[in-house]
Design an enzyme around this catalytic site. Sequence first.
Site, short mmCIF file in Angstrom:
data_model
loop_
_atom_site.label_atom_id
_atom_site.label_comp_id
_atom_site.label_asym_id
_atom_site.label_seq_id
_atom_site.Cartn_x
_atom_site.Cartn_y
_atom_site.Cartn_z
N ASP A 487 0.82 -1.22 0.00
CA ASP A 487 0.00 0.00 0.00
C ASP A 487 0.84 1.26 0.00
O ASP A 487 0.34 2.35 -0.26
CB ASP A 487 -0.84 0.05 1.29
CG ASP A 487 -2.00 -0.89 1.25
OD1 ASP A 487 -2.68 -0.96 0.23
OD2 ASP A 487 -2.22 -1.57 2.27
C1 BGC Z 1 0.31 1.17 6.42
C2 BGC Z 1 -0.05 0.04 5.57
C3 BGC Z 1 -1.52 0.07 5.39
C4 BGC Z 1 -1.94 1.40 4.82
C5 BGC Z 1 -3.41 1.50 4.56
C6 BGC Z 1 -0.19 2.45 5.84
O1 BGC Z 1 0.10 3.50 6.67
O2 BGC Z 1 1.69 1.20 6.58
O3 BGC Z 1 0.39 -1.16 6.13
O4 BGC Z 1 -1.89 -0.95 4.55
O5 BGC Z 1 -1.55 2.41 5.67
O6 BGC Z 1 -4.15 1.80 5.67
C1 NOJ Z 2 -1.58 -3.88 5.41
C2 NOJ Z 2 -2.76 -4.03 4.52
O1 NOJ Z 2 -3.88 -4.44 5.26
C3 NOJ Z 2 -2.47 -5.01 3.42
O2 NOJ Z 2 -3.56 -5.08 2.54
C4 NOJ Z 2 -1.24 -4.60 2.69
O3 NOJ Z 2 -1.01 -5.51 1.67
C5 NOJ Z 2 -0.07 -4.46 3.63
N1 NOJ Z 2 -0.42 -3.54 4.66
C6 NOJ Z 2 1.21 -4.01 2.94
O4 NOJ Z 2 1.19 -2.66 2.66
#
Ligand code: BGC
Ligand code: NOJ
Length: 814
Positions: A487
């Site tokens: 993400d």
């Molecule tokens: C986090 C991710 C998460 C994303 C979406 C980011 O700040 O590091 O792990 O998936 O936010 O909420």
């Molecule tokens: C947490 C999110 O829930 C997941 O969908 C994502 O793949 C990982 N973060 C990596 O960014």
Amino acid sequence: MQYGYFDDKNREYVITRPDTPLPWINYLGCQAYFGIVSNTAGGYSFYRDARLRRITRYRYNNVPFDLGGRYIYVRDDETGDYWLPSWQPTHSDLEQYTCRHGMGYSTIGSKRRGISASTRYFVPLDENLEIWQFTLSNERQTPAALSVFSAIEFCLWDAQDDSTNFQRNFSIGEVEIEDGVIYHKTEYRERRDHFAWFACSAELAGFDTQRDVFLGPTRGWDRPAAVERGESFDSVAHGWAPIGSHHVRLVLQPGETRQILFVLGYHENPKDEKFDPPESQIVNKKTVKPVIAGYLIPANVDEAFQKLRTYWDGLLDICQVTTPDIHTDRMVNVWNAYQCMATFNMSRSASFYESGIGRGLGFRDSNQDLLGFVHMVPERARERILDLAATQLPSGGAYHQYQPLTKKGNNDVGGNFNDDPHWLIVGVGAYLKETGDWSILDEPVQYDNQPGSEQPLYDHLQRSFRYTLDRLGPHSLPLIGRADWNDCLNLNCFSDTPGQSFQTTTNKEGKVAESVFIGGLFVLAAKELAAIARHSGHADEAAGYLAEGAHMEETVRRHGWDGEWFLRAYDDFGNKVGSKECAEGKIFIEPQGFCILAGIGLEDGLARRALESVRKYLATPHGIVLQQPAYSRYYLHLGEISSYPPGYKENAGIFCHNNPWVIIAEAMAGNGDGAHDYYSRINPSAREAISDVHRCEPYVYAQMIAGRDAPTHGEAKNSWLTGTAAWNYYAIVQFILGIRPAYDGLQIAPAIPERWTGFRAVRRFRGVTYQITVRRAGTGNAVKLMVDGQAVDGDVVRAPADGRTEVVVGVTLE
Ligand code: BGC
Ligand code: NOJ
């Protein structure tokens, strides 16, 4: 250093001191009513949706962390001494403190000055309520005059509004008290048809429902005025902060034990039968009263608890293994499977680190969660798949999340995460392999929840697949969109405004940045979809999917290989990300794991080289970091990944979710030793002895362990709600132990460590129980299969033709 131990036989983790480095929590409920409970009874409850139907209030980011929850105060009425057997928030000296977290229940208790008290918290199956089974014993030589006070704080339902809209909230709280039951009915007068109730089995000496009367002005939960003076105020909340507190007085003879039941529940009334009498504003309690009465009877409560235990034994017994490694056994047999239930239910919405208001259920997350859950309750997996698919957009794309209560896509994070659609194919594939229920493909499912838009689920899979083909970039690799699995790799974001969301900001058209990871995922999805097509009357389409997959595989080889490892992406300028040419972020874990998992490079040595590079550049004793070298500064063109200090989260943290991809890749490459070694580095049970470093619960996975660039290398964060649960379960059971549901039967293809002499497993699969014994005869992974004493070619055990339900499988590894 440890803070407890595993009681493997009882399927419990026993915490032996209350001051764990972080709250060590458990989940109550696994269907519709849920609670989170810490080892000091902190936490909260909700019905279905942690945001929209929050039953009790909880303050995130509180100090201490773990304040507010399911409190029971005990008071010695002779001396005025009072304490909580669960320690917080009075922090009184306790003897024999233990918290036993089990499958859907937690028992927390201790002893103080000869008085033992313990509470078992659980949610009975098929009910929207939680029971606190409180037991009090007098171990003194003299009678003890005691008071017991329960305390919960009600949330005004919408947890987001509850923690922000105070100008309104301080005036809307309403309760009723009838026969000692406290009913919380805020907003019931208008559009809500639900209320909460809190009951007690003992005769009451008093009650309180207004928080600040119970606590007294200027006081907190550690010194409630009612408890201190030994008498409730019988307060009736009007506005401010409604709570539920019962006061029970009792005298216990030496050696005497008494049980008191507290029951907290959620109830809905039909819209036109909300009030009784109808023209009044009084809650109609006709249908709730029998429920309340039933659960104030100890025998019923005991029976409900036994049912819960039996239920969990049944779920876990579907797959049990006995290996030479205790950490493998207890994670597979108990805790990892258990965590998979929590991630299935919660996705990433409600834990001690996910506030329950920020996110609904993720499309990507929920599909992946099925990998570790589908064998336990396939009917619920089926329902989830159909719900998820119904939020899919006609383009094949997806809302990134949906709200479990409404089952509608939630636009808070929008869409265009270009990996999303493929996870539906992965999820459906897992369901089909487990169940053989092909009928699901014909289920009519809406697009974007629009009535009239129904198409068979199979059509959804086709659109998922097409979605990528319609979105290829300059190298014919998939365009990344807002982000892919990572993400935080936001290649079209270019945000220079403080506080702007990386997840929703797009400043580029998105026609250039490409993802090698999605390339790998597409190859996997192509194979899966081809297999689905072959088995479901669409055989003529299979070749087409395979051809697209093969074509993508070629593209990945040509434009996604960097010489020693797979490239991560191309950015908006067409420059490489995750390449030896980069100054930082030269090598990323995701494409190494996922491209190999999709089968790329297994034949021609690329996989082997990529895995060597992982070992050389990314592996640490605490797990495999996400990339190296960590980004040392913020890069406008990379986005959130470079926003984190080095070693945390996606910026070179050990992001546990993707470690199993490498574990699977190692297993697929035939290296059982390497696979199990990586598996053990992040296995929470194997890390129990370093709990002071790891800090999170030793019985569940956390999302992240700080990477080698972080000063706190080895420290875990964000436990429970992570794709790590499903993926590690999948990696250990299906790839290291090699017990793998396949379209045609149960495949057994282990890649275990060389030193293991074998292992045993019992797996219930499509109505048949397979007793499996694997014996190592040589150093390799070649499988010789005996099914009920008969040699069988290949490594797939087919369902017995004669309807037998017990099958003995012998596997020799040569
Ligand atoms: C986090 C991710 C998460 C994303 C979406 C980011 O700040 O590091 O792990 O998936 O936010 O909420
Ligand atoms: C947490 C999110 O829930 C997941 O969908 C994502 O793949 C990982 N973060 C990596 O960014």
